[in-house]
Design an enzyme around this catalytic site. Structure first.
Site, PDB file in Angstrom:
ATOM      1  N   ASP A   1       0.844  -1.185   0.000  1.00 43.68           N
ATOM      2  CA  ASP A   1       0.000   0.000   0.000  1.00 43.68           C
ATOM      3  C   ASP A   1       0.884   1.240   0.000  1.00 43.68           C
ATOM      4  O   ASP A   1       2.091   1.145   0.216  1.00 43.68           O
ATOM      5  CB  ASP A   1      -1.030   0.008   1.133  1.00 43.68           C
ATOM      6  CG  ASP A   1      -0.426  -0.153   2.516  1.00 43.68           C
ATOM      7  OD1 ASP A   1       0.803  -0.327   2.619  1.00 43.68           O
ATOM      8  OD2 ASP A   1      -1.173  -0.087   3.494  1.00 43.68           O
TER       9      ASP A   1
ATOM     10  N   TYR B   1       2.927   4.792   0.664  1.00 39.68           N
ATOM     11  CA  TYR B   1       3.555   5.443   1.817  1.00 39.68           C
ATOM     12  C   TYR B   1       2.512   6.319   2.508  1.00 39.68           C
ATOM     13  O   TYR B   1       1.669   6.928   1.850  1.00 39.68           O
ATOM     14  CB  TYR B   1       4.734   6.304   1.376  1.00 39.68           C
ATOM     15  CG  TYR B   1       5.862   5.531   0.727  1.00 39.68           C
ATOM     16  CD1 TYR B   1       6.571   4.556   1.433  1.00 39.68           C
ATOM     17  CD2 TYR B   1       6.251   5.793  -0.584  1.00 39.68           C
ATOM     18  CE1 TYR B   1       7.616   3.853   0.847  1.00 39.68           C
ATOM     19  CE2 TYR B   1       7.304   5.101  -1.171  1.00 39.68           C
ATOM     20  CZ  TYR B   1       7.978   4.136  -0.462  1.00 39.68           C
ATOM     21  OH  TYR B   1       9.018   3.453  -1.039  1.00 39.68           O
TER      22      TYR B   1
ATOM     23  N   PHE C   1       6.733   2.029  -4.384  1.00 41.75           N
ATOM     24  CA  PHE C   1       8.128   2.257  -3.999  1.00 41.75           C
ATOM     25  C   PHE C   1       8.639   3.653  -4.355  1.00 41.75           C
ATOM     26  O   PHE C   1       9.693   4.069  -3.891  1.00 41.75           O
ATOM     27  CB  PHE C   1       9.073   1.193  -4.602  1.00 41.75           C
ATOM     28  CG  PHE C   1       8.824  -0.188  -4.082  1.00 41.75           C
ATOM     29  CD1 PHE C   1       9.175  -0.535  -2.784  1.00 41.75           C
ATOM     30  CD2 PHE C   1       8.226  -1.154  -4.874  1.00 41.75           C
ATOM     31  CE1 PHE C   1       8.946  -1.817  -2.293  1.00 41.75           C
ATOM     32  CE2 PHE C   1       7.987  -2.435  -4.395  1.00 41.75           C
ATOM     33  CZ  PHE C   1       8.351  -2.762  -3.102  1.00 41.75           C
TER      34      PHE C   1
ATOM     35  N   HIS D   1      11.480  -9.331   0.274  1.00 42.29           N
ATOM     36  CA  HIS D   1      11.157  -7.909   0.090  1.00 42.29           C
ATOM     37  C   HIS D   1      12.405  -7.052   0.311  1.00 42.29           C
ATOM     38  O   HIS D   1      13.288  -7.421   1.093  1.00 42.29           O
ATOM     39  CB  HIS D   1      10.066  -7.539   1.102  1.00 42.29           C
ATOM     40  CG  HIS D   1       9.397  -6.242   0.842  1.00 42.29           C
ATOM     41  ND1 HIS D   1       9.915  -5.037   1.271  1.00 42.29           N
ATOM     42  CD2 HIS D   1       8.237  -5.946   0.191  1.00 42.29           C
ATOM     43  CE1 HIS D   1       9.114  -4.065   0.900  1.00 42.29           C
ATOM     44  NE2 HIS D   1       8.085  -4.584   0.253  1.00 42.29           N
TER      45      HIS D   1
END
Length: 221
Positions: free
Chosen positions: A65, A67, A78, A188
């Site tokens: 989701d 920031y 990202f 990740h």
């Protein structure tokens, strides 16, 4: 329902717009923007699609989701706005790019629109979030919508590259046909997990090798 999104995506996802879940999701999101601080700005909810048209999509990077702090989210997973300090996961992505292909993204490169313009769909699973409340819009319908996005690409296109980082993304892309597409998986890039296999995954060179092998241009990361 009139959804403002890139025309190719609007047509490709036409089966979703009048679904009951999408109507409920739209009503919920509209109320949230009226009553709370929500990221990204409403005009950027579909920025990943608007900046990477359907027929030019070649690579899909899947996030979770947006920031949830001020000035960060710009609708691309990202990615953050120009002038914003790179979050830790993005710094680790840049480190792997440097280790993998020897390219050092500059400090000005935190906005990943340059990837999107080359056909990289930077897709969050959930497209909105309340300020300072990570995961606050999970389970409201966005996951159904983004599952449909992935299925649309996986079923109707060939030779795409899916980059799935972390168990959440890997599970979300489990149904993708590995005979039609390149599916790259690893831990990740978060500082909590990057050293368990994100560093050294060589996804950026593997992606470009695949694209060139299938007659496409490599991505300038």
């Amino acid at each position: 329902m009139d959804v403002k999104i890139e025309p190719g995506w609007k047509a490709a996802l036409s089966s979703q717009w009048d679904q009951p879940y999408f109507k409920q999701l739209t009503d919920f999101i509209r109320m949230e923007y009226q009553s709370a601080t929500i990221f990204p700005p409403a005009s950027k909810i579909f920025a990943a699609f608007d900046s990477c048209p359907y027929d030019r999509t070649r690579v899909i990077i899947l996030g979770q989701d947006p920031y949830h702090d001020y000035g960060q989210a710009n609708g691309l997973c990202f990615s953050v706005n120009d002038g914003v300090q790179a979050p830790p996961s993005l710094l680790n992505i840049f480190k792997e790019i440097n280790q993998d292909i020897g390219l050092s993204p500059s400090e000005e490169s935190v906005n990943l629109e340059r990837w999107a313009s080359q056909g990289v769909l930077l897709l969050n699973s959930v497209l909105t979030v309340r300020a300072h409340q990570a995961g606050s819009h999970r389970g409201m319908g966005w996951e159904i919508f983004t599952d449909a996005v992935i299925k649309c690409l996986a079923d109707n296109r060939e030779g795409l590259v899916f980059m799935l980082w972390g168990s959440y993304a890997i599970n979300k892309g489990a149904f993708i046909d590995r005979n039609k597409h390149l599916v790259l998986t690893s831990p990740h890039p978060s500082p909590l997990s990057a050293y368990r296999g994100f560093f050294g995954n060589h996804h950026f060179s593997l992606c470009n090798d695949w694209l060139v092998k299938h007659g496409g241009r490599p991505i300038t990361w």
